[in-house]
Write an enzyme that holds these catalytic residues in place. Structure first.
Site, PDB file in Angstrom:
ATOM      1  CE  LYS A   1      -1.821   4.557  -1.348  1.00 35.44           C
ATOM      2  NZ  LYS A   1      -2.458   4.358  -0.031  1.00 35.44           N
TER       3      LYS A   1
ATOM      4  CG  ASP B   1      17.942  12.320 -10.008  1.00 37.00           C
ATOM      5  OD1 ASP B   1      17.779  11.332 -10.757  1.00 37.00           O
ATOM      6  OD2 ASP B   1      17.830  13.496 -10.401  1.00 37.00           O
TER       7      ASP B   1
ATOM      8  CG  HIS C   1      -2.260   0.622   0.960  1.00 41.56           C
ATOM      9  ND1 HIS C   1      -2.740   1.685   1.685  1.00 41.56           N
ATOM     10  CD2 HIS C   1      -3.214   0.350   0.031  1.00 41.56           C
ATOM     11  CE1 HIS C   1      -3.926   2.036   1.237  1.00 41.56           C
ATOM     12  NE2 HIS C   1      -4.238   1.249   0.230  1.00 41.56           N
TER      13      HIS C   1
END
Length: 218
Positions: A150, A155, A148
């Site tokens: 996100k 870089d 779950h």
């Protein structure tokens, strides 16, 4: 004589304090400026062609409103700022503009790695198939009820994280948030978490699967 001694001592103390304050000021001024930005959603619906094509900011082919920045356009800019790598860990990915941004990075030869929830990677509208087809390495995470997370690391220096799934509904309809920061103390734990999940879901360690491409094997 006593007065002169006191005055000289006071001058020495004042000079010492001034020098210390000057050193502190110069030390602070040399520190790189830290980025901390918060974006809230739903985002205003607007054309984002200017983000992908800065040379043509007012595309006649885009019927949506032009001429202003939104939370979504800011998010796209941060993603497209990647010059060497993008590590993306996301539950659901169906937004076509975000997919376009990731494909653009891949076209620029930026190293892109994606971790996605195993079950949501194959739902209708998912962009994961298109990204795999383009040659981007995607690993499914299936050992949990849901993967779950996100978040994205750009870089190895910039963290993008929050409640936002990479879907059209999340961007345009849901109450969501994203934080963007380059604070090393915050970026590093997410880099470690991505590395852990990436290693744990190496397809060479699991049963052969048709939805894992060979170039995803370390």
């Amino acid at each position: 004589m006593w007065t002169g001694t006191v005055l000289r001592l006071g001058a020495a103390v004042a000079f010492s304090l001034s020098a210390e304050l000057l050193c502190r000021f110069l030390h602070r001024s040399k520190r790189p400026r830290t980025l901390n930005e918060v974006l809230f959603f739903p985002s205003k619906v607007a054309c984002v062609e200017h983000v992908f094509s800065p040379a043509s900011p007012h595309s006649s082919h885009c019927p949506l409103p032009h001429g202003f920045e939104t939370s979504f356009s800011r998010l796209l800019r941060f993603i497209l700022s990647a010059s060497s790598s993008l590590d993306l860990c996301v539950f659901s990915f169906s937004n076509m503009d975000l997919s376009r941004a990731v494909l653009e990075l891949h076209r620029r030869r930026v190293t892109v790695r994606i971790l996605v929830d195993k079950h949501y990677s194959v739902i209708t509208g998912s962009q994961i198939g298109a990204l795999r087809k383009a040659g981007i390495c995607v690993r499914n995470v299936g050992r949990y009820v849901h993967m779950h997370h996100k978040f994205a690391v750009v870089d190895n220096r910039l963290l993008i994280t929050g409640s936002l799934n990479w879907t059209l509904a999340a961007v345009q309809s849901n109450s969501e948030n994203i934080i963007i920061t380059d604070e090393p103390a915050l970026v590093r734990p997410y880099m470690r978490e991505f590395s852990r999940l990436w290693a744990d879901n190496d397809p060479s360690l699991n049963a052969p699967s048709t939805d894992q491409t060979l170039d995803c094997i370390d």
